[in-house]
Design an enzyme around this catalytic site. Sequence first.
Site, mmCIF file in Angstrom:
data_model
loop_
_atom_site.group_PDB
_atom_site.id
_atom_site.type_symbol
_atom_site.label_atom_id
_atom_site.label_comp_id
_atom_site.label_asym_id
_atom_site.label_seq_id
_atom_site.Cartn_x
_atom_site.Cartn_y
_atom_site.Cartn_z
ATOM 1 N N SER A 259 -21.739 3.600 5.218
ATOM 2 C CA SER A 259 -23.177 3.502 4.958
ATOM 3 C C SER A 259 -23.613 2.049 4.951
ATOM 4 C CB SER A 259 -23.483 4.106 3.587
ATOM 5 O OG SER A 259 -23.010 3.221 2.580
ATOM 6 N N LYS A 260 -24.921 1.851 4.913
ATOM 7 C CA LYS A 260 -25.393 0.460 4.921
ATOM 8 C C LYS A 260 -25.045 -0.229 3.607
ATOM 9 C CE LYS A 260 -30.302 0.564 3.639
ATOM 10 N NZ LYS A 260 -31.665 0.497 4.123
ATOM 11 N N ARG A 261 -24.926 0.571 2.553
ATOM 12 C CA ARG A 261 -24.482 0.035 1.260
ATOM 13 C C ARG A 261 -23.077 -0.560 1.356
ATOM 14 N NH1 ARG A 261 -27.152 -2.249 -0.812
ATOM 15 N NH2 ARG A 261 -29.209 -1.520 -0.391
#
Length: 509
Positions: A259-261
Amino acid sequence: MAHIRVRFAPSPTGPLHIGGLRTALYNYLFARQAGGTFILRIEDTDQSRYISGAEQYIIESLSWAGIEPDEGPGVGGDYGPYRQSERKNLYQKYAEQLIVSGHAYYAFDTPEELAARRAQNPAFKYDSSVRLQMRNSLTLAAEEVAQLIELGKPYVVRLKVPRNELIAFRDRVRGEVQFHSEELDDKVLLKSDGMPTYHLANVVDDYLMKITHVIRGEEWLPSTGHHVLLYRAFGWTPQMPEFAHLPLILKPNGKGKLSKRDGQKLGIPVFPLAWKDAKEIFEGFREFGFLPEAVVNFLAFLGWNPGTEQEVYTLEELYQLFSLDKVSKGGARFDFDKAKWFNQQHIMRLDGYALAQRVRPWIAQHGVTPDESYLAAVCELLKSRVTLLSDFWTQGAYFFTPVTQYDEAAIRKRWKPERRPIIEDFIRYLSQLTTWDAATIEQAIHAYVQAKGLKFGEVLPFVRLALAGTLKGPGVNEMMALLGKETVLQRLQEGLDRFDQIVSATATS
Ligand code: GLU
């Protein structure tokens, strides 16, 4: 075989994730290999999720990666427009066609009514088991339906999923996939604002754009049952594209989807280019110092490999080899070290001049604009030692500016002030050389060290530290040759004083 036409169909709801770029790449490779057409279609019918700048970002990312569409917004083509928002008037007619043929129906249930249903039963699905209890054109009299529409009451159009039908298709990656129609809900096709949903617009456009293969992420596999039903309902089954659903890209630890996290948490890029939202900036592969060809090579191998030992390929080589049948079913782990390895390999493949072009902006950021041949020579000399384009500066700034930082620990360990006369003599000796290239310098140093009965270790570490500030780096002869005689003599002389200062500062502190 019909002319191959594939599309990459992103929704501009944010920056293009690296998984999206891989989907685009696989489509591109597949098209190029077959001499087919690669289309970019922007699926922007969901106004609520539209993010301004995202479409431009997608186009720039593809262009950076060298994945240029043959048809698409800004490119043109015979099947445009390629932005769904510019096609919105076209979908209504297809929704109505399905109503007339009995494959779809108007539904007037209000959001409140639907919410009440969900409150009663959290697993509520609007499907064949409940549709006859709802307010729709299947349960209301024809006049009432006509009247509601006349009065401008909001409605949606839903797909009437048939009962007891097996929906089976062959996925190029997954093999035989089956859905039972009982599992599928009556998807909304046309929303109350008159806009199509993803399902309707996607299928209609794939049909109208004569798409032969749908290559997309695994997250769309569950929707494919509905899509197959839509092809059947429209009577388009003979034109139905082949499907290929690509495996997920997993976090570096292999647990769950990247994920972008994860990018922010682990300090790794998950977008091709930088993206700035209201709160933060996400650096992309480009800003990390990656070559696009390395990113492309890395992504090609996230979920596919040609089954040979070789791993380093250009885009052209990749499309000659690519095959959907070698795409893996299992998720592909995002291994950042592997990405860096690919970058290093691709840096090595470029010659000094080609590298100089890529490296120039990184050097220019520091206000330095070296001439072409000098920069090319530095790049050639450093290329086997660097991983990222940014390393050319961090590891080679001394080629462009005076040494600003010395490895003081190394100096304290290596520098003996009583060696000053030796070095001074060495500087005089060098100053007499009339030819200044790496081979001459090497020979001269050899001859000098031998004649004076010295060890290399008494001279060379000093030279390195004085010229570069560090003991690391390329061959000292090459370094001297490139820096030029004048700079070398000057830095050696300066080194003497600086090193004495550094050593005596330690002695007194
Ligand atoms: N608009 C969808 C997306 O954002 C397209 C999926 C597909 O390729 O069908 O990925």
